[in-house]
Design a protein around this motif. Structure first.
Motif, short mmCIF file in Angstrom:
data_model
loop_
_atom_site.label_atom_id
_atom_site.label_comp_id
_atom_site.label_asym_id
_atom_site.label_seq_id
_atom_site.Cartn_x
_atom_site.Cartn_y
_atom_site.Cartn_z
N HIS A 15 0.81 -1.22 0.00
CA HIS A 15 0.00 0.00 0.00
C HIS A 15 0.84 1.27 0.00
N GLU A 16 2.13 1.10 -0.10
CA GLU A 16 3.01 2.29 -0.16
C GLU A 16 2.81 3.05 -1.45
N VAL A 17 3.19 4.31 -1.40
CA VAL A 17 3.19 5.13 -2.62
C VAL A 17 4.63 5.45 -2.99
N LEU A 18 4.91 5.39 -4.29
CA LEU A 18 6.25 5.68 -4.80
C LEU A 18 6.18 6.92 -5.68
N ALA A 19 7.27 7.66 -5.69
CA ALA A 19 7.34 8.86 -6.55
C ALA A 19 8.40 8.67 -7.61
N ARG A 20 8.06 9.04 -8.81
CA ARG A 20 9.03 9.11 -9.90
C ARG A 20 9.14 10.60 -10.25
N PHE A 21 10.30 11.18 -10.02
CA PHE A 21 10.43 12.62 -10.24
C PHE A 21 10.50 12.93 -11.73
N ILE A 22 9.78 13.96 -12.11
CA ILE A 22 9.65 14.31 -13.53
C ILE A 22 10.55 15.51 -13.83
N THR A 23 11.54 15.28 -14.65
CA THR A 23 12.47 16.36 -14.99
C THR A 23 12.42 16.70 -16.49
N GLN A 24 11.42 16.16 -17.18
CA GLN A 24 11.25 16.52 -18.59
C GLN A 24 9.81 16.96 -18.82
N ARG A 25 9.64 18.17 -19.29
CA ARG A 25 8.31 18.72 -19.53
C ARG A 25 7.52 17.82 -20.48
N ASN A 26 8.24 17.20 -21.40
CA ASN A 26 7.61 16.38 -22.42
C ASN A 26 6.97 15.10 -21.85
N HIS A 27 7.24 14.80 -20.60
CA HIS A 27 6.63 13.60 -20.00
C HIS A 27 5.23 13.88 -19.44
N ILE A 28 4.81 15.15 -19.51
CA ILE A 28 3.49 15.52 -18.99
C ILE A 28 2.63 15.99 -20.16
N ARG A 29 1.45 15.44 -20.26
CA ARG A 29 0.55 15.89 -21.32
C ARG A 29 -0.14 17.19 -20.91
N LYS A 38 2.95 10.66 -19.56
CA LYS A 38 3.27 9.83 -20.71
C LYS A 38 4.06 8.60 -20.24
N PRO A 39 3.92 7.50 -20.96
CA PRO A 39 4.63 6.28 -20.56
C PRO A 39 6.15 6.44 -20.56
N ASN A 40 6.66 7.36 -21.39
CA ASN A 40 8.12 7.54 -21.43
C ASN A 40 8.71 7.85 -20.06
N ALA A 41 7.88 8.41 -19.16
CA ALA A 41 8.37 8.73 -17.82
C ALA A 41 8.71 7.49 -17.02
N TYR A 61 9.85 19.34 -12.62
CA TYR A 61 8.49 19.76 -12.97
C TYR A 61 7.45 19.21 -12.01
N GLY A 62 7.76 18.10 -11.37
CA GLY A 62 6.79 17.50 -10.47
C GLY A 62 7.15 16.05 -10.21
N ARG A 63 6.17 15.31 -9.80
CA ARG A 63 6.43 13.89 -9.55
C ARG A 63 5.22 13.08 -9.99
N ALA A 64 5.50 11.85 -10.33
CA ALA A 64 4.44 10.90 -10.66
C ALA A 64 4.29 9.99 -9.46
N ASP A 65 3.12 10.01 -8.84
CA ASP A 65 2.86 9.13 -7.71
C ASP A 65 2.17 7.86 -8.20
N VAL A 66 2.65 6.74 -7.72
CA VAL A 66 2.08 5.46 -8.15
C VAL A 66 2.17 4.48 -6.97
N THR A 67 1.16 3.67 -6.84
CA THR A 67 1.17 2.73 -5.71
C THR A 67 2.06 1.52 -6.03
N VAL A 68 2.50 0.89 -4.98
CA VAL A 68 3.35 -0.30 -5.14
C VAL A 68 2.62 -1.39 -5.91
N ASP A 69 1.34 -1.57 -5.61
CA ASP A 69 0.66 -2.68 -6.30
C ASP A 69 0.47 -2.42 -7.79
#
Lengths: 132, 174
Positions: A12-26, A32-35, A73-81
């Motif tokens: 149930h943990e949440v993970l962050a993937r930091f977004i450093t490319q504007r192009n990864h956000i629509r 975008k999956p490239n992130a 630019y931000g972060r992508a939050d996603v759950t472990v599951d």
């Protein structure tokens, strides 16, 4: 287990993937999956939310951006599951703080792309606050 | 009605390139290509393909040097840009334009996105390999197709499933 060992990952943990490319956000703030594609690297770096205040999480994100250097630019939050349901593993590392690697990716690119799309479909984008 | 028929005929004529050789065939192909370019300049028929081409040039330029992401990314090569531009040129008129991105291995990405579960991503390599992945409702499709001057049917079908052609839909409704 020594005091430096990271705590085990829970579903149930949440993970962050930091977004450093504007192009990864629509334009609609979806991701975008490239992130989430590790290729050409074998693993994907993420940061565990667990035990971190919001400000500490952003501080780590800024450090990640500074090492490149790049704009955070931000972060992508996603759950472990959402990760483990794609038959991937999450391996916590002792350093840097709260870091983990997403491992077990298939070697071919189309397979990585479809997994990244599945993760992107459920990931949530959080824009970087104005002042961190 | 006449406008609709004319546009339909143009869309049909402008849907496939030629592989013919010979002086006459090359002349016809050149004229055909010029006609396509002019039709593309119409936003209605080109549906933003020219905008996508501009974006492609910008992304390829921005990502044309090694380490463009600060994390060891490979540069987008001229060959990759050319393959992607040819792919855009080969799209039938009336197809929605993709958004453009670059990947750390130097490939260029074309994405058609309607919603999280109606989305298609195509990565283009300098060799002309098209690595694609699509989510369409509960289904997922992925694989690799060669780009040999025409958009592979598999990918064209996926584009139409993710983003139905608005031009043709509008013409049918007229």
């Amino acid at each position: 287990m020594s005091t430096n060992d990271p705590s085990p990952i829970s579903d149930h943990e949440v993970l962050a993937r930091f977004i450093t490319q504007r192009n990864h956000i629509r334009g609609d703030n979806s991701l975008k999956p490239n992130a989430f594609i590790p290729h050409p690297w074998p693993n994907l770096s993420v940061t565990r939310h667990i035990g971190l205040a919001e400000a500490e999480l952003w501080k780590i994100g800024q450090e990640v951006a500074n090492t490149r250097p790049a704009t955070l630019y931000g972060r992508a939050d996603v759950t472990v599951d959402a990760i483990t349901s794609q038959s991937l593993n999450i391996v916590p590392t002792a350093t840097p703080r709260n870091h983990a690697n997403v491992t077990g990716w298939p070697p071919d690119k189309p397979s990585q792309k479809i997994i990244a799309q599945e993760i992107a479909a459920v990931a949530f984008f959080v824009a970087v606050p104005n002042a961190i | 009605m006449i406008l609709g028929m004319t546009a339909s005929a143009l869309l049909a004529l402008a849907s496939a390139p030629t592989r013919a050789s010979g002086e006459t065939a090359q002349y016809i192909a050149a004229q055909f290509g010029e006609g396509r370019r002019r039709l593309r300049s119409s936003y209605f028929l080109g549906l933003g393909i020219q905008t996508a081409a501009d974006e492609l040039l910008r992304v390829a330029d921005e990502c044309g040097t090694a380490n463009w992401d600060g994390y060891g990314a490979a540069p987008v090569k001229q060959d990759t840009y050319c393959q992607a531009q040819c792919f855009l040129d080969a799209l039938p008129l009336g197809i929605s334009a993709p958004s453009i991105g670059a990947e750390p291995d130097g490939h260029l990405t074309l994405e058609w996105h309607h919603s999280p579960r109606r989305t298609l991503s195509v990565s283009i390599s300098p060799e002309g390999d098209l690595h694609y992945a699509a989510l369409v409702g509960p289904s997922k499709m992925y694989g690799t197709e060669p780009f040999l001057g025409e958009v592979p049917k598999t990918i064209l079908d996926l584009i139409n499933r993710v983003k139905p052609e608005p031009t043709k839909m509008a013409l049918l409704a007229a």
